[in-house]
Write a protein that holds these residues in place. Structure first.
Motif, PDB file in Angstrom:
ATOM      1  N   ASN A  77       0.044  -0.124  -1.650  1.00 41.25           N
ATOM      2  CA  ASN A  77      -0.862  -0.164  -2.802  1.00 41.25           C
ATOM      3  C   ASN A  77      -0.260  -0.959  -3.958  1.00 41.25           C
ATOM      4  N   LEU A  78       1.045  -0.808  -4.173  1.00 38.41           N
ATOM      5  CA  LEU A  78       1.708  -1.590  -5.218  1.00 38.41           C
ATOM      6  C   LEU A  78       1.679  -3.073  -4.865  1.00 38.41           C
ATOM      7  N   ALA A  79       1.908  -3.385  -3.599  1.00 36.48           N
ATOM      8  CA  ALA A  79       1.849  -4.778  -3.155  1.00 36.48           C
ATOM      9  C   ALA A  79       0.461  -5.363  -3.404  1.00 36.48           C
ATOM     10  N   SER A  80      -0.575  -4.595  -3.106  1.00 41.75           N
ATOM     11  CA  SER A  80      -1.951  -5.061  -3.340  1.00 41.75           C
ATOM     12  C   SER A  80      -2.215  -5.296  -4.827  1.00 41.75           C
ATOM     13  N   ALA A  81      -1.666  -4.428  -5.672  1.00 41.93           N
ATOM     14  CA  ALA A  81      -1.832  -4.601  -7.126  1.00 41.93           C
ATOM     15  C   ALA A  81      -1.143  -5.893  -7.578  1.00 41.93           C
ATOM     16  N   PHE A  82       0.052  -6.144  -7.072  1.00 41.73           N
ATOM     17  CA  PHE A  82       0.750  -7.380  -7.427  1.00 41.73           C
ATOM     18  C   PHE A  82      -0.011  -8.599  -6.905  1.00 41.73           C
ATOM     19  N   LEU A  83      -0.597  -8.473  -5.730  1.00 39.21           N
ATOM     20  CA  LEU A  83      -1.368  -9.580  -5.177  1.00 39.21           C
ATOM     21  C   LEU A  83      -2.580  -9.890  -6.054  1.00 39.21           C
ATOM     22  N   GLN A  84      -3.278  -8.857  -6.498  1.00 44.34           N
ATOM     23  CA  GLN A  84      -4.433  -9.053  -7.376  1.00 44.34           C
ATOM     24  C   GLN A  84      -4.028  -9.685  -8.699  1.00 44.34           C
ATOM     25  N   ALA A  85      -2.792  -9.426  -9.119  1.00 42.96           N
ATOM     26  CA  ALA A  85      -2.288  -9.992 -10.371  1.00 42.96           C
ATOM     27  C   ALA A  85      -1.702 -11.386 -10.155  1.00 42.96           C
ATOM     28  N   GLY A  86      -1.789 -11.912  -8.929  1.00 47.70           N
ATOM     29  CA  GLY A  86      -1.280 -13.250  -8.646  1.00 47.70           C
ATOM     30  C   GLY A  86       0.234 -13.326  -8.500  1.00 47.70           C
ATOM     31  N   GLN A  87       0.859 -12.195  -8.272  1.00 49.40           N
ATOM     32  CA  GLN A  87       2.321 -12.149  -8.123  1.00 49.40           C
ATOM     33  C   GLN A  87       2.668 -11.990  -6.638  1.00 49.40           C
ATOM     34  N   GLN A  88       2.522 -13.105  -5.884  1.00 48.83           N
ATOM     35  CA  GLN A  88       2.689 -13.066  -4.438  1.00 48.83           C
ATOM     36  C   GLN A  88       4.094 -12.659  -3.993  1.00 48.83           C
ATOM     37  N   GLU A  89       5.124 -13.126  -4.691  1.00 52.96           N
ATOM     38  CA  GLU A  89       6.486 -12.796  -4.269  1.00 52.96           C
ATOM     39  C   GLU A  89       6.747 -11.291  -4.354  1.00 52.96           C
ATOM     40  N   LYS A  90       6.285 -10.664  -5.418  1.00 52.07           N
ATOM     41  CA  LYS A  90       6.433  -9.202  -5.531  1.00 52.07           C
ATOM     42  C   LYS A  90       5.578  -8.505  -4.478  1.00 52.07           C
ATOM     43  N   ALA A  91       4.401  -9.057  -4.209  1.00 53.85           N
ATOM     44  CA  ALA A  91       3.539  -8.479  -3.174  1.00 53.85           C
ATOM     45  C   ALA A  91       4.251  -8.515  -1.822  1.00 53.85           C
ATOM     46  N   ILE A  92       4.885  -9.619  -1.500  1.00 55.55           N
ATOM     47  CA  ILE A  92       5.611  -9.736  -0.237  1.00 55.55           C
ATOM     48  C   ILE A  92       6.732  -8.702  -0.178  1.00 55.55           C
ATOM     49  N   GLN A  93       7.473  -8.570  -1.256  1.00 56.42           N
ATOM     50  CA  GLN A  93       8.583  -7.611  -1.314  1.00 56.42           C
ATOM     51  C   GLN A  93       8.096  -6.194  -0.994  1.00 56.42           C
ATOM     52  N   TYR A  94       6.998  -5.789  -1.603  1.00 57.54           N
ATOM     53  CA  TYR A  94       6.513  -4.431  -1.397  1.00 57.54           C
ATOM     54  C   TYR A  94       5.758  -4.258  -0.080  1.00 57.54           C
ATOM     55  N   PHE A  95       5.128  -5.322   0.430  1.00 60.26           N
ATOM     56  CA  PHE A  95       4.526  -5.219   1.758  1.00 60.26           C
ATOM     57  C   PHE A  95       5.613  -5.055   2.820  1.00 60.26           C
ATOM     58  N   GLN A  96       6.747  -5.734   2.648  1.00 62.61           N
ATOM     59  CA  GLN A  96       7.857  -5.564   3.589  1.00 62.61           C
ATOM     60  C   GLN A  96       8.356  -4.120   3.569  1.00 62.61           C
ATOM     61  N   LYS A  97       8.518  -3.581   2.377  1.00 59.97           N
ATOM     62  CA  LYS A  97       8.956  -2.184   2.227  1.00 59.97           C
ATOM     63  C   LYS A  97       7.925  -1.242   2.867  1.00 59.97           C
ATOM     64  N   ALA A  98       6.655  -1.512   2.635  1.00 59.74           N
ATOM     65  CA  ALA A  98       5.581  -0.684   3.186  1.00 59.74           C
ATOM     66  C   ALA A  98       5.590  -0.713   4.712  1.00 59.74           C
TER      67      ALA A  98
END
Length: 172
Positions: A77-98
């Motif tokens: 969910n955090l990764a999706s929030a970062f993705l919606q905010a246009g922060q792909q690198e953070k989204a990738i980091q949290y999707f990996q953790k997920a």
């Protein structure tokens, strides 16, 4: 609180969440679901900073309690929030953790497939933006894995999402 949020009754949701928080503190209960619902409130209010902080608290609580299902959900969910905010690198980091957490949990066998599908969409977006073949390859690998897992666990929604992602990959 979740029902109040579904009805868009923000004051009632806040009241229920405050009551839940008091009970959690009084009895020392697990906070993972509480943070998940609180994050829904902040999402409804479009309060991005509070949303991020709440998901981070949920991640910490899940790690502390060894709740890999909760960790996978909160991180996704955090990764999706970062993705919606246009922060792909953070989204990738949290999707990996997920994804790591989802593969360790046993509560929902298809959770990893759901996360792989969402993660694949990040790489497709990066491919669309930058044209790097490695991004397209990562998207294909994740979506293919998701499709196989969704089929194995008979998760029709994730199966269809993975097919949609694969078709978008083929189109691009």
């Amino acid at each position: 609180a979740q029902i109040a949020l579904a009805k868009k009754d923000i004051p009632a949701a806040r009241g229920f969440l405050q009551g839940e928080n008091k009970l959690i503190k009084k009895y020392g209960c697990d906070e993972v679901r509480y943070f998940s619902t609180l994050a829904l409130l902040y999402q409804e209010l479009n309060e991005f900073d509070s949303l991020v902080a709440t998901y981070l608290n949920g991640i910490t609580a899940a790690e502390k309690s060894g709740d890999y299902y909760g960790l996978g959900r909160a991180s996704s969910n955090l990764a999706s929030a970062f993705l919606q905010a246009g922060q792909q690198e953070k989204a990738i980091q949290y999707f990996q953790k997920a994804l790591e957490a989802a593969r360790k949990q046993t509560k929902a066998p298809a959770l990893a497939a759901t996360i792989e599908t969402k993660f694949s969409e990040v790489y497709l977006e990066l491919y669309r933006s930058f044209g790097k073949k490695a991004h397209a390859d990562s998207a294909l690998l994740l979506a293919t894995n998701a499709l196989e897992s969704a089929k194995k666990y008979q998760d029709l929604i994730t199966y269809l999402e993975a097919l949609k992602t694969l078709s978008l990959h083929a189109y691009m």
